[in-house]
Write an enzyme that holds these catalytic residues in place. Structure first.
Site, PDB file in Angstrom:
ATOM      1  N   LYS A 134      -4.217   2.660  14.495  1.00  0.00           N
ATOM      2  CA  LYS A 134      -3.097   1.964  14.051  1.00  0.00           C
ATOM      3  C   LYS A 134      -3.184   0.724  15.017  1.00  0.00           C
ATOM      4  O   LYS A 134      -2.985   0.667  16.186  1.00  0.00           O
ATOM      5  CB  LYS A 134      -1.970   2.568  13.910  1.00  0.00           C
ATOM      6  CG  LYS A 134      -1.721   3.485  12.888  1.00  0.00           C
ATOM      7  CD  LYS A 134      -1.621   3.122  11.474  1.00  0.00           C
ATOM      8  CE  LYS A 134      -0.304   2.664  11.160  1.00  0.00           C
ATOM      9  NZ  LYS A 134      -0.077   2.538   9.576  1.00  0.00           N
ATOM     10  N   ASP A 162      -6.092  -0.089  10.902  1.00  0.00           N
ATOM     11  CA  ASP A 162      -5.096  -0.481   9.931  1.00  0.00           C
ATOM     12  C   ASP A 162      -4.159  -1.270  10.726  1.00  0.00           C
ATOM     13  O   ASP A 162      -3.591  -1.100  11.559  1.00  0.00           O
ATOM     14  CB  ASP A 162      -4.362   0.814   9.468  1.00  0.00           C
ATOM     15  CG  ASP A 162      -3.467   0.448   8.515  1.00  0.00           C
ATOM     16  OD1 ASP A 162      -3.187  -0.821   7.880  1.00  0.00           O
ATOM     17  OD2 ASP A 162      -2.555   1.476   8.034  1.00  0.00           O
ATOM     18  N   GLU A 191      -8.107  -2.372   7.490  1.00  0.00           N
ATOM     19  CA  GLU A 191      -7.067  -2.592   6.442  1.00  0.00           C
ATOM     20  C   GLU A 191      -6.228  -3.915   6.692  1.00  0.00           C
ATOM     21  O   GLU A 191      -5.603  -3.885   7.679  1.00  0.00           O
ATOM     22  CB  GLU A 191      -6.138  -1.337   6.212  1.00  0.00           C
ATOM     23  CG  GLU A 191      -7.164   0.023   6.021  1.00  0.00           C
ATOM     24  CD  GLU A 191      -6.407   1.183   5.895  1.00  0.00           C
ATOM     25  OE1 GLU A 191      -4.924   0.867   5.715  1.00  0.00           O
ATOM     26  OE2 GLU A 191      -6.704   2.429   6.516  1.00  0.00           O
ATOM     27  N   ASP A 214      -5.318  -2.105   1.227  1.00  0.00           N
ATOM     28  CA  ASP A 214      -4.317  -0.979   1.253  1.00  0.00           C
ATOM     29  C   ASP A 214      -2.806  -1.706   0.332  1.00  0.00           C
ATOM     30  O   ASP A 214      -2.752  -1.177  -0.794  1.00  0.00           O
ATOM     31  CB  ASP A 214      -4.038  -0.693   2.483  1.00  0.00           C
ATOM     32  CG  ASP A 214      -2.925   0.124   2.931  1.00  0.00           C
ATOM     33  OD1 ASP A 214      -2.385   0.838   1.599  1.00  0.00           O
ATOM     34  OD2 ASP A 214      -2.466   0.714   3.810  1.00  0.00           O
ATOM     35  N   LYS A 236      -2.738   5.360  -1.545  1.00  0.00           N
ATOM     36  CA  LYS A 236      -1.724   6.142  -0.946  1.00  0.00           C
ATOM     37  C   LYS A 236      -1.168   6.616  -2.127  1.00  0.00           C
ATOM     38  O   LYS A 236       0.096   5.882  -2.683  1.00  0.00           O
ATOM     39  CB  LYS A 236      -0.589   5.522  -0.012  1.00  0.00           C
ATOM     40  CG  LYS A 236      -1.415   5.217   1.209  1.00  0.00           C
ATOM     41  CD  LYS A 236      -0.886   4.579   2.172  1.00  0.00           C
ATOM     42  CE  LYS A 236      -1.533   4.206   3.477  1.00  0.00           C
ATOM     43  NZ  LYS A 236      -1.146   3.271   4.407  1.00  0.00           N
TER      44      LYS A 236
END
Length: 323
Positions: A134, A162, A191, A214, A236
């Site tokens: 992240k 991400d 992402e 995303d 997701k």
């Protein structure tokens, strides 16, 4: 005859789980249980604060409304609330025998903590070395340096990054400046690096760092298409909608040569095991992004294989509604 039950759960989170603007102290949601003609199916409904458009209360109300109709013999339309549509579609798929039992329990480990310890752990990984970092929470320069160190120290490592649309184009460029151009092809994708899709596409073109969609996947009007610099879409399901919607996106991605990655929205062990089954079924060649189990202090009813965390049993849950 049809029967339905909705169970409510609240599980404590590990300290320090922060979602955008708030600390998440508990993971709240519902388990839905459908029974018909001796068959049964289960699903998890767990909207994620700061990311889902619906609250837990709204999800519960919508689930009860759907279950009332289903119990009476109707075939209700999918809920407009993504978490409800997904959880109920999983329960229906189990009920109808359409969700295979085989699962992909591989995880792309989430990298945080001491870089030296991470390097040891990553070097010791067996099989395909894919991990996730992240970024965008700290300075872009720091993020670039950390990513560069990991790629340099683990030569067979592929990273998924991400950024959650957190950077301006200038900050994204600051990140890229600190990643050796020779290592950039081992960034599987980043992402949504920038605040707009146009900026992200330009970043990919100018730096050679591949990107993935995303948040954009859930934007109204999103179309899956081949674009220079884009290698994947991240799905997701809790935030996206029903299994049918997820299947549609995965098929569209594969048809234009994009990878589709099934990813967690911090579901419980119950939801994660279903996501692992969905990943094995629909994206068997791709390691799913499911390394969030240990963010919650307890598992829920169904265990994640190999986990020694305590399990909250079904008889410990409150019944929110029953037919």
């Amino acid at each position: 005859m049809r029967t339905a039950t909705l169970y409510r759960f609240r599980l404590p989170m590990e300290a320090g789980v922060i979602l955008r603007y708030q600390r998440l102290k508990t993971r709240d949601g519902f388990l839905v249980h459908l029974q018909e003609n001796g068959q049964q199916g289960w699903g998890e409904i767990a909207p994620l604060p700061e990311f889902s458009k619906e609250t837990v209360e709204q999800a519960g109300e919508a689930a009860v409304a759907w279950l009332r109709l289903w119990h009476l013999g109707a075939e209700p339309d999918e809920s407009e609330l993504p978490s409800v549509a997904f959880g109920i579609s999983c329960a229906l798929a189990e009920l109808q025998g359409n969700l295979p039992e085989e699962a992909d329990y591989r995880k792309a480990p989430l990298c945080n903590g001491d870089p030296d310890e991470l390097i040891v752990r990553l070097n010791n990984m067996s099989g395909q070395k894919v991990a996730k970092v992240k970024i965008g929470l700290y300075e872009a320069v720091r993020d670039g340096m950390v990513v560069n160190v990991l790629l340099e120290a683990v030569p067979d490592l592929s990273l998924r990054l991400d950024a959650n649309r957190s950077w301006s184009r200038a900050k994204a460029d600051s990140f890229a400046k600190y990643v050796n151009p020779d290592y950039r092809n081992r960034i599987a994708f980043l992402e949504e690096p920038c605040q707009t899709s146009q900026q992200s596409l330009a970043f990919a073109r100018d730096t050679g760092i591949a990107i993935a969609w995303d948040e954009s996947v859930r934007d109204e009007g999103f179309n899956v298409e081949a674009q220079a610099g884009v290698t994947a879409i991240v799905i997701k399901p809790t935030l996206t909608g029903s299994l049918a919607r997820c299947c549609q996106l995965i098929s569209a991605a594969h048809n234009v040569g994009l990878e589709a990655v099934i990813s967690s929205s911090i579901e419980t062990s119950f939801g994660l095991t279903q996501l692992a089954r969905i990943a094995h079924w629909l994206t068997p060649a791709t390691i799913p992004g499911l390394d969030t189990l240990e963010l919650i202090q307890s598992q829920l009813v169904r265990r994640w294989p190999g986990s020694t965390m305590p399990v909250t049993r079904l008889d410990e849950l409150a019944i929110a509604w029953r037919s």
